[in-house]
Write a protein that holds these residues in place. Structure first.
Motif, PDB file in Angstrom:
ATOM      1  N   TYR A  16       0.784  -1.126  -0.028  1.00 39.67           N
ATOM      2  CA  TYR A  16       0.102   0.003  -0.114  1.00 39.67           C
ATOM      3  C   TYR A  16       1.017   1.125   0.061  1.00 39.67           C
ATOM      4  O   TYR A  16       0.326   2.318  -0.428  1.00 39.67           O
ATOM      5  N   PHE A  17       2.232   1.222   0.346  1.00 39.83           N
ATOM      6  CA  PHE A  17       3.059   2.324   0.423  1.00 39.83           C
ATOM      7  C   PHE A  17       3.297   2.629  -1.061  1.00 39.83           C
ATOM      8  O   PHE A  17       3.598   3.749  -1.469  1.00 39.83           O
ATOM      9  N   PHE A  18       3.354   1.486  -1.782  1.00 44.45           N
ATOM     10  CA  PHE A  18       3.675   1.698  -3.530  1.00 44.45           C
ATOM     11  C   PHE A  18       2.572   2.144  -3.992  1.00 44.45           C
ATOM     12  O   PHE A  18       2.493   3.106  -4.981  1.00 44.45           O
ATOM     13  N   LYS A  27       3.379  12.656 -14.837  1.00 38.62           N
ATOM     14  CA  LYS A  27       4.402  13.309 -14.636  1.00 38.62           C
ATOM     15  C   LYS A  27       5.494  13.075 -13.681  1.00 38.62           C
ATOM     16  O   LYS A  27       6.719  12.872 -13.830  1.00 38.62           O
ATOM     17  N   ARG A  28       4.758  12.623 -12.624  1.00 45.39           N
ATOM     18  CA  ARG A  28       5.703  12.196 -11.477  1.00 45.39           C
ATOM     19  C   ARG A  28       6.192  10.585 -11.712  1.00 45.39           C
ATOM     20  O   ARG A  28       7.295  10.423 -11.170  1.00 45.39           O
ATOM     21  N   ILE A  29       5.252  10.007 -12.401  1.00 42.63           N
ATOM     22  CA  ILE A  29       5.590   8.484 -12.729  1.00 42.63           C
ATOM     23  C   ILE A  29       7.132   8.648 -13.602  1.00 42.63           C
ATOM     24  O   ILE A  29       7.686   8.178 -13.752  1.00 42.63           O
ATOM     25  N   ASP A  30       6.702   9.614 -14.661  1.00 46.65           N
ATOM     26  CA  ASP A  30       7.897   9.668 -15.768  1.00 46.65           C
ATOM     27  C   ASP A  30       9.229  10.113 -15.117  1.00 46.65           C
ATOM     28  O   ASP A  30      10.047   9.827 -15.542  1.00 46.65           O
ATOM     29  N   ASN A  31       9.148  10.947 -13.894  1.00 51.50           N
ATOM     30  CA  ASN A  31      10.347  11.479 -13.260  1.00 51.50           C
ATOM     31  C   ASN A  31      10.647  10.622 -12.351  1.00 51.50           C
ATOM     32  O   ASN A  31      11.464  10.970 -11.308  1.00 51.50           O
ATOM     33  N   LYS A  74       0.338  18.502  -0.034  1.00 50.52           N
ATOM     34  CA  LYS A  74       1.499  18.612  -0.694  1.00 50.52           C
ATOM     35  C   LYS A  74       1.952  17.070  -0.422  1.00 50.52           C
ATOM     36  O   LYS A  74       2.758  16.688  -1.396  1.00 50.52           O
ATOM     37  N   ALA A  75       1.441  16.212   0.413  1.00 50.84           N
ATOM     38  CA  ALA A  75       2.010  14.860   0.511  1.00 50.84           C
ATOM     39  C   ALA A  75       1.350  13.954  -0.554  1.00 50.84           C
ATOM     40  O   ALA A  75       0.118  14.239  -1.071  1.00 50.84           O
ATOM     41  N   TRP A  76       2.225  13.208  -0.898  1.00 52.47           N
ATOM     42  CA  TRP A  76       1.637  11.799  -2.022  1.00 52.47           C
ATOM     43  C   TRP A  76       1.155  11.053  -1.346  1.00 52.47           C
ATOM     44  O   TRP A  76       1.259  10.609  -0.182  1.00 52.47           O
ATOM     45  N   LEU A  77       0.030  10.398  -2.103  1.00 47.58           N
ATOM     46  CA  LEU A  77      -0.780   9.201  -1.453  1.00 47.58           C
ATOM     47  C   LEU A  77       0.131   7.789  -1.364  1.00 47.58           C
ATOM     48  O   LEU A  77      -0.315   7.212  -0.463  1.00 47.58           O
ATOM     49  N   ASP A  78       0.816   8.009  -2.258  1.00 52.02           N
ATOM     50  CA  ASP A  78       1.809   6.535  -2.271  1.00 52.02           C
ATOM     51  C   ASP A  78       2.865   6.941  -3.386  1.00 52.02           C
ATOM     52  O   ASP A  78       2.991   8.020  -3.916  1.00 52.02           O
ATOM     53  N   THR A  79       3.762   6.030  -3.420  1.00 50.98           N
ATOM     54  CA  THR A  79       5.128   6.056  -3.890  1.00 50.98           C
ATOM     55  C   THR A  79       5.181   5.884  -5.505  1.00 50.98           C
ATOM     56  O   THR A  79       5.077   6.714  -6.373  1.00 50.98           O
ATOM     57  N   GLN A  80       5.016   4.631  -5.923  1.00 52.53           N
ATOM     58  CA  GLN A  80       5.123   4.025  -7.107  1.00 52.53           C
ATOM     59  C   GLN A  80       4.161   4.757  -8.178  1.00 52.53           C
ATOM     60  O   GLN A  80       4.190   5.275  -9.318  1.00 52.53           O
TER      61      GLN A  80
END
Lengths: 256, 252
Positions: free
Chosen positions: A62-64, A87-91, A177-183
């Protein structure tokens, strides 16, 4: 005599290092002395379930990806959000605030199965201490309501109430500002309200479900599948100071 | 020059729980908190240190700038330690860990201006700090201090009651901590003892003894006074968010 030597040896082992091997008090045991983690969940003096303990998410699923196990049509992002996510995934999620030693936000803070957290429960207040980033959350159970016009924060303002054996936590005043998950790098805004449901199903297991309600980002609220947290025995949270001797930042991928 | 105001975040008192009445506070007939009421006790008869506390001086404790302020004759420095403080002061304390959003360690945190919440339950005294939204655990469950611990900013703390005073021992500090803005050092050889005494509802006295033979020729002590901060709560404070001061901390 042999029993005494074994006890002494065990004692010497326990005193070494920090409290990574200090036995947790009050663990129910089977007849042969092993911890019985499927025993019933304990209760506080007032009869409410006691969630106290050192817990850790089972892995980093769930972190990913906070929407793990959901169908694609369950999580409907508005167009601007889908664009930002891509954009975030591309980066390669190089702009993740968490990698800059900023807090994870809610509910992501519960999800990283590399780091434990400790729940300290008192009748009017539940405190969660997080090893990652050395942070705490306060969840007020004293009947106060979430204020309007909240100063936005990373971890929000939380109130809790009991629904049977489930602790229902409402959080708002998040800064977006926080992201909900990482990948999956899912965005949110300051309109986000999170409802977490914590249920201790037996002595050693906590089940957590979170509902994401952010009409500025998602066309409808969505609820995660059930995340399991397991009790960590004979250990404690360590100190973790992210920005001490921090060397990774110059190597982070920059936006294209 | 006093650098710590640079890292204070000016938060406005908007409508979060900054003005929410704290449950369970003894009050006078006109509803005001009665800070002179007797100190509360837990079910086992021990004093209850729980509450939101801030320096009695309302702002930083005066010893935050110079921990030796009230120590007659000054601190019993080893020569290298006295030289270090002189050098740090000469360089405008630019390396103060506070200005770099690092943890301050347990002694300096007692002196810091921001509020801290103590939560006392059987076996544990937990302190939550507004400064950097962080925490410290003091174990009251009889465990011994660890041998050969992994060094930390806060070290490792165990406490037990001596009458109505809670006596806490801490070791396992990492080297190079600052005890105040002046740069008074604490080394990894240090053992710190705190005595907490809540002498009425609204007042807490903390006696701190520093026994650090690497930096000082003998142990020395200070007293810290804190008062209850009623009907309010801590804000979130994340020092490293949008941090802009560090490039300006250049010393002379």
């Amino acid at each position: 005599m042999i029993k005494l030597i074994l006890t002494l040896a065990a004692g010497a082992g326990m005193a070494s290092a920090q409290w990574l091997n200090y036995p947790t008090a009050g663990i129910p045991r089977t007849r042969d002395g092993k911890p019985n983690l499927s025993a019933a969940a304990p209760k506080m003096a007032d009869g409410k379930p006691d969630l106290s303990g050192v817990w850790m998410a089972d892995g980093q699923t769930y972190f990913f990806d906070l929407a793990a196990g959901l169908k694609p049509e369950d999580v409907v992002m508005l167009p601007w959000a889908k664009e930002l996510q891509q954009k975030r995934i591309d980066n390669e999620h190089g702009d993740d605030p968490l990698s800059r030693c900023l807090p994870h936000g809610v509910p992501r803070v519960n999800t990283n199965g590399l780091f434990p957290f400790k729940i300290v429960q008192t009748p009017g207040l539940v405190v969660i201490l997080y090893e990652q980033m050395n942070l705490f959350r306060q969840i007020f159970l004293d009947g106060r309501t979430l204020a309007k016009d909240l100063n936005p924060t990373w971890l929000g303002y939380s109130t809790g109430r009991w629904d049977g054996d489930t602790l229902v936590i409402e959080t708002s005043g998040l800064n977006g500002k926080a992201w909900l998950d990482t990948q999956k790098s899912r965005p949110a805004t300051d309109a986000l309200r999170v409802t977490e449901r914590f249920r201790r199903t037996n002595f050693g297991t906590l089940e957590v479900v979170a509902t994401i309600n952010d009409p500025k980002t998602y066309a409808k609220p969505w609820t995660t599948t059930t995340q399991k947290m397991f009790l960590q025995l004979d250990t404690d949270i360590l100190e973790f100071i992210c920005n001490e001797n921090e060397k990774d930042l110059p190597h982070m991928p920059v936006g294209k | 020059m006093n650098l710590w105001p640079l890292v204070l975040l000016a938060t406005t008192a908007s409508a979060q729980w900054i003005n929410y009445p704290t449950p369970g506070i003894p009050r006078t007939p006109d509803g005001k908190p009665n800070l002179a009421a007797p100190a509360p006790r837990t079910a086992d008869g021990k004093p209850d240190l729980s509450g939101l506390w801030e320096p009695a001086a309302r702002g930083a404790d005066p010893q935050f700038t110079d921990i030796a302020k009230n120590v007659a004759g000054g601190l019993p420095f080893q020569p290298w330690a006295a030289d270090l403080v002189k050098a740090r002061r000469a360089d405008l304390n630019k390396d103060d860990p506070d200005g770099h959003c690092q943890p301050l360690g347990l002694v300096k945190m007692h002196l810091h201006p921001y509020p801290r919440k103590m939560i006392q339950i059987p076996g544990l005294l937990l302190i939550l700090f507004e400064r950097n939204t962080t925490y410290r655990q003091i174990f009251l469950d009889g465990r011994p201090l660890p041998e050969d611990p992994q060094p930390g900013f806060n070290g490792y703390s165990v406490g037990k009651w001596d009458g109505d005073a809670l006596v806490v021992e801490s070791t396992g500090f990492k080297d190079g901590l600052w005890l105040d803005i002046s740069g008074t050092p604490l080394t990894d050889a240090a053992k710190v003892t705190e005595r907490y005494r809540r002498w009425n509802f609204g007042n807490l006295e903390i006696d701190i003894t520093v026994d650090d033979p690497k930096a000082y020729t003998k142990p020395w002590s200070i007293q810290v006074n804190q008062t209850i901060a009623p009907d309010t709560d801590m804000l979130e404070f994340v020092c490293q968010e949008n941090e802009k001061d560090v490039p300006h901390l250049v010393g002379k």
